[in-house]
Design a protein around this motif. Sequence first.
Motif, PDB file in Angstrom:
ATOM      1  N   GLU A  60       6.545   9.470  25.110  1.00 26.65           N
ATOM      2  CA  GLU A  60       7.293   9.426  23.858  1.00 26.65           C
ATOM      3  C   GLU A  60       8.368   8.353  23.957  1.00 26.65           C
ATOM      4  OE1 GLU A  60       8.949  13.167  22.788  1.00 26.65           O
ATOM      5  OE2 GLU A  60       7.027  14.193  22.928  1.00 26.65           O
ATOM      6  N   ASN A  85       2.684  11.206  15.097  1.00 26.82           N
ATOM      7  CA  ASN A  85       4.019  11.044  15.661  1.00 26.82           C
ATOM      8  C   ASN A  85       5.125  11.225  14.626  1.00 26.82           C
ATOM      9  OD1 ASN A  85       2.249   8.577  17.112  1.00 26.82           O
ATOM     10  ND2 ASN A  85       3.306   9.982  18.492  1.00 26.82           N
ATOM     11  N   GLU A  88       8.266  13.466  15.633  1.00 23.77           N
ATOM     12  CA  GLU A  88       9.141  12.854  16.645  1.00 23.77           C
ATOM     13  C   GLU A  88      10.004  11.763  16.020  1.00 23.77           C
ATOM     14  OE1 GLU A  88       6.398  11.292  19.487  1.00 23.77           O
ATOM     15  OE2 GLU A  88       5.470  13.244  19.788  1.00 23.77           O
TER      16      GLU A  88
END
Length: 128
Positions: A60, A85, A88
């Motif tokens: 990440e 994603n 995030e």
Amino acid sequence: MTEKSIVLLNENEAVFNRFQKTFGNDYKVHWGKDLNTTIDILLQLPVGVVVCDARFHNQEIYPVVLSLKMMHPELVIIVVSQGDNKQEVAELEQKQEIFAALHRPVTKKRVQEILEDAFVHYERNIAN
């Protein structure tokens, strides 16, 4: 204003070459192929913008973004992500750790607009 410099934080040389070919006439693009190279670039050059993928070397990007912002709070960071994603990246946006998030697919025109806005933001920050 000095030359507008970008670090593309991406381990894939083909991605760097495409980015360089697309935006290299307007910006000085540096290849942050790994974290050490990126830090070396940031120590040597006045870089305003970092563009990175939400994943970097299969990790990440969140810890990398936090580290870069701690060392260089003036950096303007743009994250490009895939659909998986989004959560995030949304967290980074909420914490104001990044300037913008772009979700693939993204057009050249949209990237250009965000880069222009990012440099305005960067110049405003270093003027204060």
